[in-house]
Structures are given as structure tokens and as C-alpha cells.
Design an enzyme around this catalytic site. Structure first.
Site, PDB file in Angstrom:
ATOM      1  N   GLN A 153      16.282   5.056  -6.007  1.00  0.00           N
ATOM      2  CA  GLN A 153      15.875   4.327  -7.201  1.00  0.00           C
ATOM      3  C   GLN A 153      14.426   4.570  -7.595  1.00  0.00           C
ATOM      4  O   GLN A 153      14.071   4.468  -8.778  1.00  0.00           O
ATOM      5  CB  GLN A 153      16.115   2.832  -7.008  1.00  0.00           C
ATOM      6  CG  GLN A 153      15.266   2.188  -5.935  1.00  0.00           C
ATOM      7  CD  GLN A 153      15.565   0.692  -5.812  1.00  0.00           C
ATOM      8  OE1 GLN A 153      16.357   0.147  -6.576  1.00  0.00           O
ATOM      9  NE2 GLN A 153      14.924   0.051  -4.866  1.00  0.00           N
ATOM     10  N   TYR A 200      -1.878  -1.200  16.966  1.00  0.00           N
ATOM     11  CA  TYR A 200      -1.874   0.097  17.645  1.00  0.00           C
ATOM     12  C   TYR A 200      -2.491   1.168  16.749  1.00  0.00           C
ATOM     13  O   TYR A 200      -2.509   1.060  15.525  1.00  0.00           O
ATOM     14  CB  TYR A 200      -0.475   0.510  18.094  1.00  0.00           C
ATOM     15  CG  TYR A 200       0.643   0.436  17.080  1.00  0.00           C
ATOM     16  CD1 TYR A 200       0.841   1.432  16.130  1.00  0.00           C
ATOM     17  CD2 TYR A 200       1.553  -0.631  17.104  1.00  0.00           C
ATOM     18  CE1 TYR A 200       1.893   1.379  15.239  1.00  0.00           C
ATOM     19  CE2 TYR A 200       2.607  -0.698  16.218  1.00  0.00           C
ATOM     20  CZ  TYR A 200       2.771   0.320  15.290  1.00  0.00           C
ATOM     21  OH  TYR A 200       3.822   0.257  14.403  1.00  0.00           O
TER      22      TYR A 200
END
Length: 378
Positions: free
Chosen positions: A37, A214
Site C-alpha cells: 500500500q 542495544y
């Protein structure tokens, strides 16, 4: 397979699952077209962790080294008490994980993974700007209708269109999206904004809330955090909604300074409501099936959303490569019988949010040892 015309396989959605299944089908000699889309791809999303079960998917697609070169592989994963900073569990990673499971545990920007998968698919096999309006069965085929007035007929439709899947709606009808009452804040930014070193990977465990952070590149120049906290009145399930930093910081008052500095250093934050759907007993109907979040959306507490979609994609592609369109309905039954028990187990374990809090909460063998490319699935 027979010598009849090539099968017409339509994949709805060009996320991680949709790209993986299309790349896998192409490797196995089957054409597929993705209907996406969005008007084009962009550097959207945030950090992502690929555990060994997901990295094994990339290996057979020829993408492991490309992704590793742009990713970060920490040596250990810390789990810490949010207030004291005490270690509750030190998860061995790096060489220990790779030796045990024959694949590494990697962290990266989501765009790295997305771009690698996209590189395996010819441009003409991705149709952009295709907003799905309807799915209709036509005998031994399925017609997809789009909001721009176009339509296509396929022998098989794979719904990889996410938690708001229109393909899923075709299969199961109206469903209420279940909001968990929790939100997730996230951000990616330059590590230098911190002004000092922090753990390469850590989860801070607090009461009813946590922070995971992280590094996401080999030079440790960028970091990612995701912080989950109760906000029962917020129900915007969007990757792009802006969050308020003051509200975020107030939710983590009392957390250890090494945790708070990650939040305080962010230039901005995004926010989305965490939502799920109940596990399904079936994902398929004759020539329509689901994978990834369309089939089994899960909270991001075990880093398995992308990995489980990638596993789905490989099992499905392997089964489809062994038959022609006449055999697709039977192949889909084998696919869901193989995958539903595992993904349901992951969904339920993730919802408990205990994974890696302590050693007794952690059993990585059943999860990381899985190899979707190998093993009997008939």
C-alpha cells in the site's frame, strides 16, 4: 510440479514477512508479486534483533554476510534490576550463542534487514500504492481488488499485511483488536549523545515496566531503546506517532541513572499502543493464508515478531514449491499445522514478559535451535 502455466501467487504487504516469503519463493523457482500500500520504501521502523532462528533464514537466502556487516553482535546481554542495577541474569551471546546454535544473535536498524530482503526481489515483482479493498473467491482462484480500481486474480493469496490485515478479515470476519493497556516508547539516535559508555545490550526490569536498549551497528555509533509502560487510555497503534518525553521520563522515575540517561538523551521518541489478537485455530481457507503479524501478532518482549514471520515464510515457501496450484489447499493445511503450535507458544510466552529476567525464565534451545529450512514438514 506439472508443466502448466506458472502459478499466480499474490503477497499482500511488503514488510519483513512479505519480502521473506517472496524471496524464498523466488529462490525455489516460484514467481510471486507483492502488493504494497505504501508508495515507496523508506527508512522506517527502528531497531530489530535477529536471534539465531531468524539468521538461519537469511543464510539460505544468501543474505547473512550482508546483514552481519551492518549489524552488531554483542558478547553478552545484561538483565538488571531497574532500581539497583544488580544483574538478575547475564545472557551469554557472541561466540557462545553462535557455537551453540550455528548462527549469531544480531542487532540492527530494521531498514538493514528490509533492504537486504528487498535486494533479492526484482523491482517488477513489487507493486506499490496498492491499497487492498477486497478479497473475493472465484472458483479455484482469488480476486484482489484495490482502491485505485485495479484488480488481479491469483491462484494463492498470502496475507502478510500486518495486525490490521484485510486478508485476515476475509478469513475470520470482524474481530476486536485487543489493546494490552500498555504502550511502547522507542527511539534511535547517535550513541555520542549519551556522553559516556553504557551496556551494549541490557534490559532494565522494573515494576510493570521495563527498558530495553542495544547498539545497532558494528561501530556502536547508534543505539535503540524500547520502553514499555502502562498507559491504558492510549490506543494509537502506529509506528510514527510522537511521544512526549516528559511523560516518558515520569513513568521511569526511580530507575537507575544508567537506564534513565538513555531516555534523557533521546532527541525525540515515538510511541505506540501494544495490541494483540487471540491465537487462531486456522490461518487458511482453500487458497488464502496468513503469515507474520496478520496471523499471530505478539508483544515485542521476546524479539520474535520478525523472526517468527520469517520462519512462517520459509515453511510456506517450501511447501508450495512441492506442489502445483491444485495442491495449494492441502499444502496450506500442512503449513498451519506445522506453524500454529510454535507461534502460539511464542505469543503466550511473550505476553508473560518474563523471558530472560532470570536464568530460570530462560530456555533458548526450543526457540533459537529451530531451522525453518531444514526438517520434515510433510
Amino acid at each position: 510440479m506439472s508443466d502448466r502455466r506458472p502459478p499466480r501467487i499474490a503477497v499482500v504487504g511488503a514488510g519483513i514477512g512479505g519480502l521473506t516469503v517472496t524471496a524464498a519463493l523466488r529462490k525455489l523457482g516460484l514467481p510471486a508479486t507483492i502488493y504494497e500500500q505504501a508508495p515507496a520504501f523508506g527508512r522506517v521502523g527502528a531497531g530489530i534483533q535477529l536471534t539465531p532462528n531468524a539468521v538461519k533464514v537469511l543464510r539460505v537466502l544468501g543474505l547473512e554476510q550482508q546483514v552481519r556487516a551492518a549489524a552488531f553482535a554483542p558478547e553478552v546481554g545484561y538483565n538488571r534490576d531497574a532500581r539497583t542495577g544488580d544483574v538478575t541474569f547475564l545472557h551469554p551471546m557472541g561466540k557462545v550463542t553462535e557455537d551453540r546454535y550455528d548462527a549469531p544473535d544480531l542487532s540492527m536498524h530494521r531498514a538493514v534487514l528490509h533492504g537486504a530482503l528487498e535486494s533479492q526481489i526484482p523491482h517488477e515483482q513489487i507493486a506499490f500504492g496498492k491499497v487492498l479493498a477486497g478479497v473475493d473467491r472465484e472458483g479455484d482462484a482469488v480476486r484482489l481488488s484495490f482502491e485505485d480500481g485495479d484488480s488481479v486474480v491469483a491462484d494463492l493469496v498470502i496475507g502478510a499485511d500486518g495486525i490490521h490485515s484485510i486478508v485476515r478479515h476475509t478469513l475470520v470476519g470482524e474481530e476486536a483488536l485487543s489493546f494490552t493497556g500498555r504502550v511502547a516508547y522507542r527511539s534511535v539516535y547517535r550513541s555520542e549523545r549519551l556522553g559516556r559508555k553504557i551496556d551494549d545490550r541490557v534490559k532494565w526490569w522494573g515494576e510493570e515496566r521495563h527498558i530495553v536498549t542495544y547498539k545497532i551497528d558494528p561501530r556502536r555509533e547508534e543505539l535503540y531503546f524500547i520502553a514499555s509502560t502502562p498507559e491504558p487510555d492510549f490506543e494509537v497503534e502506529s509506528w510514527s506517532a510522537l511521544g512526549d518525553r516528559d511523560t516518558l521520563l515520569a513513568a521511569y522515575e526511580g530507575f537507575h541513572p544508567d537506564a534513565r540517561i538513555v531516555l534523557e538523551s533521546a532527541p525525540d521518541v515515538r510511541k505506540w499502543a501494544l495490541a494483540v489478537r487471540k491465537p487462531l485455530q486456522s490461518w487458511s481457507d482453500e487458497r488464502i493464508t496468513l503469515l507474520g503479524d496478520a496471523a499471530h501478532p505478539m508483544v515485542p518482549y521476546m524479539a520474535q515478531g520478525a523472526g517468527s514471520a520469517m520462519e512462517d515464510a520459509i515453511i510456506l515457501a517450501r511447501l508450495l514449491s512441492k506442489t502445483d496450484p491444485d495442491g495449494y489447499p492441502a499444502a496450506l493445511k500442512v503449513y498451519e499445522a506445522h506453524r500454529i503450535p510454535r507461534t502460539t507458544r511464542i505469543q503466550r510466552a511473550a505476553s508473560q514478559n518474563k523471558w530472560m529476567h532470570t536464568a530460570s525464565d530462560t530456555d533458548t534451545d526450543w526457540l533459537y535451535g529451530y531451522d525453518a529450512w531444514n526438517g520434515i514438514i510433510d
